[in-house]
Structures are given as structure tokens and as C-alpha cells.
Design an enzyme around this catalytic site. Structure first.
Site, PDB file in Angstrom:
ATOM      1  N   LYS A  66     -23.431  21.542  -1.433  1.00  0.00           N
ATOM      2  CA  LYS A  66     -23.151  21.064  -2.782  1.00  0.00           C
ATOM      3  C   LYS A  66     -22.182  21.995  -3.505  1.00  0.00           C
ATOM      4  CE  LYS A  66     -25.444  22.448  -6.169  1.00  0.00           C
ATOM      5  NZ  LYS A  66     -25.784  22.843  -7.545  1.00  0.00           N
ATOM      6  N   ASN A  67     -22.409  23.307  -3.390  1.00  0.00           N
ATOM      7  CA  ASN A  67     -21.601  24.266  -4.140  1.00  0.00           C
ATOM      8  C   ASN A  67     -20.209  24.458  -3.557  1.00  0.00           C
ATOM      9  OD1 ASN A  67     -23.570  24.690  -6.058  1.00  0.00           O
ATOM     10  ND2 ASN A  67     -24.459  26.450  -4.992  1.00  0.00           N
ATOM     11  N   ARG A  97     -23.196  22.260 -14.751  1.00  0.00           N
ATOM     12  CA  ARG A  97     -22.297  23.326 -15.163  1.00  0.00           C
ATOM     13  C   ARG A  97     -20.965  23.282 -14.418  1.00  0.00           C
ATOM     14  NH1 ARG A  97     -21.043  28.685 -13.971  1.00  0.00           N
ATOM     15  NH2 ARG A  97     -20.766  29.987 -15.827  1.00  0.00           N
ATOM     16  N   CYS A 125     -28.830  24.197 -14.917  1.00  0.00           N
ATOM     17  CA  CYS A 125     -30.175  24.749 -14.850  1.00  0.00           C
ATOM     18  C   CYS A 125     -30.400  25.793 -15.938  1.00  0.00           C
ATOM     19  CB  CYS A 125     -30.409  25.403 -13.482  1.00  0.00           C
ATOM     20  SG  CYS A 125     -30.613  24.217 -12.142  1.00  0.00           S
ATOM     21  N   ARG A 181     -24.940  31.898 -18.511  1.00  0.00           N
ATOM     22  CA  ARG A 181     -23.848  31.893 -17.535  1.00  0.00           C
ATOM     23  C   ARG A 181     -22.565  31.525 -18.278  1.00  0.00           C
ATOM     24  NH1 ARG A 181     -25.915  28.320 -12.582  1.00  0.00           N
ATOM     25  NH2 ARG A 181     -26.658  26.956 -14.225  1.00  0.00           N
ATOM     26  N   ASP A 204     -30.158  32.132  -5.105  1.00  0.00           N
ATOM     27  CA  ASP A 204     -30.602  30.756  -4.883  1.00  0.00           C
ATOM     28  C   ASP A 204     -31.713  30.644  -3.837  1.00  0.00           C
ATOM     29  OD1 ASP A 204     -28.945  29.766  -6.798  1.00  0.00           O
ATOM     30  OD2 ASP A 204     -27.537  28.789  -5.436  1.00  0.00           O
ATOM     31  N   ILE A 229     -29.254  38.800 -10.686  1.00  0.00           N
ATOM     32  CA  ILE A 229     -28.153  37.904 -11.019  1.00  0.00           C
ATOM     33  C   ILE A 229     -28.407  37.176 -12.336  1.00  0.00           C
ATOM     34  CG2 ILE A 229     -26.690  36.039 -10.183  1.00  0.00           C
ATOM     35  CD1 ILE A 229     -26.629  38.561  -8.439  1.00  0.00           C
ATOM     36  N   ARG A 274     -30.484  17.257  -7.719  1.00  0.00           N
ATOM     37  CA  ARG A 274     -29.153  17.776  -8.025  1.00  0.00           C
ATOM     38  C   ARG A 274     -28.534  18.487  -6.818  1.00  0.00           C
ATOM     39  NH1 ARG A 274     -29.171  21.930 -11.711  1.00  0.00           N
ATOM     40  NH2 ARG A 274     -26.915  21.785 -11.500  1.00  0.00           N
TER      41      ARG A 274
END
Length: 418
Positions: free
Chosen positions: A22-23, A93, A117, A122, A306, A328, A398
Site C-alpha cells: 500500500k505504501n 494522509r 490514523c 505528522r 508499523d 517514531i 485501509r
């Protein structure tokens, strides 16, 4: 609102195929805005965030065709709108990734401040700072970033902190800028490398992707390309933990173990047997007791934030005490209180969570707070005795493609309840 109903306690067994990342797919879709020619993306996962990004591109005037499952053909030849509205950005985002390409190719963009999220602050300040260094004019108008530029120019940009989306946004913008752009303290994630490989196929000149220093020499125009999205490393890690926490054995295919070395090394220390049979396959099993082991999240190639929630769930079943430190995001322990409802012994103090195990987990009613927290609760549910209900599973939709179907195919008793 959909829910998951899970009856746990069954070891998983069988084969799971990992979907595209996804990213990686999100910035690659955004990159299609950089050219009037067609960009073909393969191995695109069918998840909510990608549906949102596709809708954003269509709202901007792109044509997005899906001629076959997981293949997208995008044409941005007729873009007439330059705004990513709040209605879309508030849920994802990554919509901010339209900012760099729109300014670079069309000289204008309007992007609402992003949502996504609720795991901490961020900000996109680093994105805006970099674009200003490249000559863009940035204004804030009622929660909307308005960016304009006659033509972006190459610049030397040092990120104060490592930012994945910032690196991707600026790398895309620099691909069409005049001159040379140097990015220092850039993100090194595989998803950044995947985007760079797509851009290079489109005609961009990029060197150093995957290292903290990336050099982009701008070109006059970019063309079309055909590109296959890399496998999702976080989904891979999640299913490794799924096998381990249920005492099962899984064959995980269509993955890239090289992208997950920190997680694999840590889980082997915990006592999980992970064998790499080839470049795209892992075999996972547990033959003995799990051993509690500390972990600290870090930017790539360190242990990914993650995977922190999934690892915490696993530690509830490991012998001894473990400390999980989050470096993070400042608000990424919301799943801890839900795990406590199942019987987990977890104490959160500051940026660390202290887990005592093993503790038996018993089914309960839970609420998901974010994408990766959702995954951790599903893992807890399949390990717990009795029945677990998880509400707000739109979070997990998502980023995970039909996770309940994949788990069911390897023996989990899980169903989606409308």
C-alpha cells in the site's frame, strides 16, 4: 459499520500470498500526475486507501482504468482540477503526495491538511520547506495548503527528521525541476526505492535512492511506464506473527524478505523459526516456547513502527518481561488498553510499554483505533480463547487486502459482520 467476529485458539496452517505494498502504490499512483502519457501499475492492492487515491486522481481529471485485477492504467492527460479536498484528505494522509507532482507539472496545487490514523503528530512542514527552497510560493488558506510556482528549481535540501512521504513528495517534484536537487537525511525505505524505480522508467534521473542522500537531475518532461509494485513488507511481518502467536506453520509467498530483515532477525531471537526458501517465499513455524525480547522502533532499516503493535501482541505470549520502545510516533500505544481487555499484562510509561508474559487471552469486545492497531487486535483475537469482536475494522481495510479471507484460508475462524 463492519465488525470482525473471531473464535480463536486454532493454529494456522497453509499458504498466504502477500499483496502489493500500500505504501508504495500510493506514491506511485500520485506519480502518474507527472506525465500526460499512460502509467501502468501492476500488483496494486485492493485496499481502502488505494480506492481513495484513485478517486482523488479521478476528481483531478485523470482517467483510471482497471483492465484486470490489481492492474491500474492511469492517464493524467486531461487534468483540469488542482485540489485535493478535505473530504478525501481527512481519511488518508497520503493524499498530500499530490502536492509535489501538481506543482511541478502544472505550477499550482491546493491540498487540505492531511488526516489518517490518529497515531500522533505528522506535520507536513518538511514537505513545504523543501518546495519553498525549490521556488514554490506557499500559503495557508483555511486549512488548505496553496502552492504555486512558475517553474521549480533544483536545491540542496536537508530534512531535519527522516520523512518518508516528504522524501517521496520532493523527489517527484524535483524530477521536473530545473537543475539538480540533493536530498540529505532522506528516507531509505523500500517504498522510496520502488517510487524511484518507477520515476526512472518514466525518464527521471535519480541516483542514491535507498540511501540517506538522493540526487535528482530534473528533466523537461516525463513519459509513460509499466511498473510492478513491490510486496507489502508489513503484511508479510503481520502474517509471520500470526503463525507464531497461534503456534502454527505458514508458507508466505510473493514476499521480499530482504525488505524485512530487522523484523525477521528479531522474531528469530524470540524463537520463531523462519526459513527463506527462495527470494520470494518464507516458511514460518514455532517449535518451542517464545522468549520475551525487547525492541525499539527505528527508521529503516531498523525495526519498523508499523510492526510495533503486532510485536506487542506476540510478547503477551512470550515468557518473561519485554520492553517495547516507540521512537517514531508519540501516540502509538492505543492498542495496549484493548489488549488489556483480553487479559494482557501491559504497562505504558512514556514512550515505552512493559509487557509481562505469557498471559492467557480471553475473547472480549474491542475497538480498533488505527490501521496497525487493528492488525494487532486481530492477531490477539485468533490467539485468544472464546469469542472476540472487533469494531471499526474500516481501519484495517485501509491497508490490508481482505485479511479475514486470507486468515480463514489458513484455518482461522474469523468473519466480517455487516
Amino acid at each position: 459499520m463492519d465488525k470482525f467476529r473471531i473464535r480463536g485458539g486454532k493454529p494456522l496452517s497453509g499458504t498466504v500470498t502477500i499483496s502489493g505494498a500500500k505504501n508504495s502504490a500510493l506514491p506511485c499512483l500520485a506519480a502518474s500526475l507527472l506525465t500526460a502519457e499512460t502509467v501502468t501499475l501492476r500488483n496494486v492492492p485492493y485496499v481502502r486507501d488505494l480506492i481513495t487515491m484513485r478517486r482523488l486522481l479521478e476528481d483531478l481529471g485523470c482517467t483510471v482504468l482497471v483492465p484486470e485485477l490489481r492492474t491500474h492504467r492511469i492517464s493524467a492527460a486531461s487534468v483540469e482540477q488542482f485540489e485535493a479536498p478535505y473530504e478525501l484528505v481527512k481519511t488518508m494522509r497520503a493524499s498530500v503526495l499530490a502536492l509535489g507532482p501538481l506543482v511541478a507539472r502544472f505550477g499550482q496545487a491546493r491540498v487540505s491538511l492531511p488526516g489518517g490514523c490518529a497515531i500522533g503528530q505528522r506535520p507536513i512542514d518538511l514537505h513545504l520547506m523543501a518546495l519553498e527552497r525549490m521556488g514554490a510560493r506557499i500559503e495557508m488558506q483555511a486549512g488548505v495548503v496553496v502552492a504555486t510556482a512558475d517553474r521549480l528549481k533544483g536545491a540542496d535540501i536537508t530534512f531535519e527528521t527522516v520523512t518518508v512521504t516528504g522524501t517521496e513528495n520532493v523527489m517527484m517534484a524535483a524530477a521536473l525541476a530545473d537543475g539538480i536537487t540533493h536530498l540529505y537525511n532522506a528516507a531509505s525505505e523500500p517504498e522510496v526505492v520502488d517510487l524511484a524505480e518507477l520515476l526512472i522508467r518514466m525518464g527521471a534521473r535519480i541516483e542514491g535512492a535507498g540511501t540517506p542522500t538522493i540526487t535528482i537531475t530534473g528533466v523537461e518532461a516525463l513519459g509513460g511506464a509499466d511498473h510492478t509494485i513491490i510486496p507489502d513488507r508489513i503484511e508479510t511481518g503481520t502474517f509471520i506473527v500470526a503463525a507464531a502467536i497461534t503456534g502454527g506453520a505458514l508458507e508466505i509467498t510473493n514476499c521480499n524478505p530482504r525488505h524485512l530483515l530487522a523484523v525477521i532477525d528479531k522474531l528469530r531471537t524470540v524463537g520463531v523459526t523462519i526459513d527463506q526458501t527462495n527470494d520470494h517465499k518464507l516458511e514460518v513455524a514455532v517449535s518451542g516456547r517464545l522468549k520475551a525480547t525487547d525492541v525499539t522502533t527505528a527508521v529503516y532499516p531498523g525495526f519498523p513502527t508499523d510492526m510495533q503493535a503486532q510485536y506487542m501482541t506476540l510478547m503477551t505470549q512470550a515468557e518473561g518481561d519485554s520492553v517495547i520502545t516507540e521512537t517514531i510516533f508519540e501516540n502509538r500505544f492505543m492498542h495496549a488498553s484493548e489488549l488489556q481487555r483480553l487479559g494482557a499484562r501491559i504497562r505504558v510509561h512514556g514512550h515505552s510499554a512493559y509487557v509481562h508474559g505469557p498471559t492467557p487471552l480471553t475473547g472480549a469486545k474491542l475497538i480498533a483505533s488505527d490501521l496497525r492497531a487493528s492488525a494487532s487486535l486481530v492477531l490477539a483475537g485468533i490467539a485468544a480463547s472464546g469469542e472476540t469482536w472487533i469494531d471499526r475494522v474500516y481501519h484495517i481495510d485501509r491497508g490490508y487486502e481482505k485479511i479475514e479471507e486470507k486468515l480463514r484460508s489458513v484455518g482461522a475462524e474469523i468473519e466480517r459482520v455487516k
